[in-house]
Design a protein around this motif. Structure first.
Motif, PDB file in Angstrom:
ATOM      1  N   ASP A 115      -2.377  -0.460  -4.030  1.00 36.99           N
ATOM      2  CA  ASP A 115      -3.148  -1.225  -2.776  1.00 36.99           C
ATOM      3  C   ASP A 115      -3.504  -2.267  -3.564  1.00 36.99           C
ATOM      4  OD1 ASP A 115      -4.682  -1.502  -0.973  1.00 36.99           O
ATOM      5  OD2 ASP A 115      -6.590  -0.858  -1.871  1.00 36.99           O
ATOM      6  N   ASN A 134       0.832  -1.190   0.008  1.00 32.77           N
ATOM      7  CA  ASN A 134      -0.048  -0.165  -0.025  1.00 32.77           C
ATOM      8  C   ASN A 134       1.084   1.304   0.043  1.00 32.77           C
ATOM      9  OD1 ASN A 134      -1.862   2.277   1.869  1.00 32.77           O
ATOM     10  ND2 ASN A 134      -3.238   0.839   0.636  1.00 32.77           N
ATOM     11  N   LYS A 139      -6.300  -4.406   5.627  1.00 32.29           N
ATOM     12  CA  LYS A 139      -5.895  -5.149   4.155  1.00 32.29           C
ATOM     13  C   LYS A 139      -5.661  -6.411   4.346  1.00 32.29           C
ATOM     14  CE  LYS A 139      -5.997  -0.639   2.156  1.00 32.29           C
ATOM     15  NZ  LYS A 139      -6.944  -0.205   1.280  1.00 32.29           N
TER      16      LYS A 139
END
Length: 361
Positions: free
Chosen positions: A273, A156, A302
């Motif tokens: 991402d 990310n 995540k």
């Protein structure tokens, strides 16, 4: 010629260490040391695992940091460390690199888990007097699973201000295609199959859409929750650090969320991402890995998950926010923390922290 001979000093270093251990510690040339299956280094924030059929590693402090690696044990020609498996965010300055911020490592039987943060920097701009610019904060979680074949990774990157970005290469898997493999690779992917010549044969820029998975030479493969792009730079692009046009090695670059057009991004925008899994094996094994890939939803986290070679389902979860997050894992069934085999229903992850889970029922 430079690439062919650049490991000369390393060979000399290996011989010197052999002489040191022979003289100081009395180890004879006929003795066989115990095989090294895992290793970590606090200074470089490095982790290594040689379990099963793979070499897996991740290093946070290096010349071109950070860098991860997954290799089959029988083919070192697939190795290139330059920012490997860590994504790249480049500004418009002449120098673009990452600065180390923090990292943690957890070693466990059969593998390791590491997570941390770097800052992507662009410097040496054309504009007179312009200072170096911190472009993006990049967070990564990387896990070598205890199955001897597989790794999971989350990436990310968020813009630190309103920034002008020249290039984004999420994922960034470097695959050498040069003299040590006779300048030829075959890529088996969701959209078909491509035989590609590297080195001096790769003399023009082009991209190849791969779909969600790709396997190289039926030896190692990758599956991603984003569409993959194979980027061919058209030249030997692996330069000696800080020396432009010194390219000594040609690599194919597997990217996701690839952007090659300079543009402005607002503060907080996610430039990268994604989550991916890699495994040692042929194209069928990679296709199976892709079929098992999941990204379960937990508030604020995540995630990426896949089935390991041992048949178990693994999930890598990371908190890439700036606040602690408590996740309810009960929807997954019975799970355990791979690090300490603790059965979990929920867990609070601090800012930046990651955990590797295994579904056991």
């Amino acid at each position: 010629p430079l690439y062919y001979t650049r490991l000369e000093s390393d060979r000399a270093n290996v011989v010197s260490m052999l002489l040191y251990w022979h003289k100081v510690h009395g180890i004879s040339g006929t003795q066989k040391p115990a095989p090294l299956t895992s290793w970590s280094d606090d200074y470089h924030r490095a982790a290594f695992s040689a379990e099963g059929e793979r070499f897996a590693s991740f290093v946070w402090r290096a010349a071109e940091l950070p860098q991860g690696l997954l290799l089959p044990k029988d083919d070192s020609s697939l190795a290139e460390w330059r920012f490997n498996l860590s994504g790249r965010v480049r500004g418009v300055g002449r120098k673009n690199y990452d600065e180390y911020e923090n990292a943690d490592i957890t070693m466990f039987t059969g593998g390791f888990l590491t997570w941390g943060c770097t800052v992507s920097v662009s410097d040496d701009h054309l504009a007179e007097g312009q200072a170096k610019e911190k472009i993006a904060r990049k967070q990564i979680a990387f896990a070598a699973l205890p199955d001897g074949h597989t790794v999971l990774c989350l990436q990310n990157a968020k813009a630190l201000g309103r920034v002008f970005v020249g290039q984004v290469k999420g994922l960034f898997w470097n695959i050498p295609n040069d003299i040590y493999n006779k300048r030829e690779r075959t890529f088996y992917h969701e959209n078909g199959e491509d035989y590609l010549r590297g080195g001096e044969f790769a003399n023009r820029y082009e991209t190849v859409a791969l779909g969600n998975y790709v396997n190289v030479d039926r030896k190692v493969g990758l599956a991603c929750n984003r569409q993959l792009t194979l980027v061919r730079s058209g030249r030997r692009q692996v330069d000696i650090k800080d020396r432009e046009n010194s390219g000594s090695l040609y690599t194919e670059e597997i990217c996701a969320q690839y952007a090659n057009v300079p543009r402005w991004y607002d503060k907080g925008v996610e430039l990268i991402d994604l989550g991916f899994a890699m495994t040692i094996g042929d194209d069928k094994a990679t296709k199976q890995l892709a079929a098992s890939l999941i990204s379960p939803r937990f508030a604020g986290l995540k995630t990426v998950g896949a089935e390991g070679k041992d048949g178990a389902q693994y999930i890598l979860a990371a908190n890439f926010t700036e606040e602690p997050k408590t996740a309810d894992f009960s929807t997954l069934g019975k799970i355990e923390n791979v690090e300490n085999h603790t059965v979990l229903t929920e867990m609070t992850l601090e800012a930046g922290q990651a955990v590797l889970l295994r579904v056991i029922e």
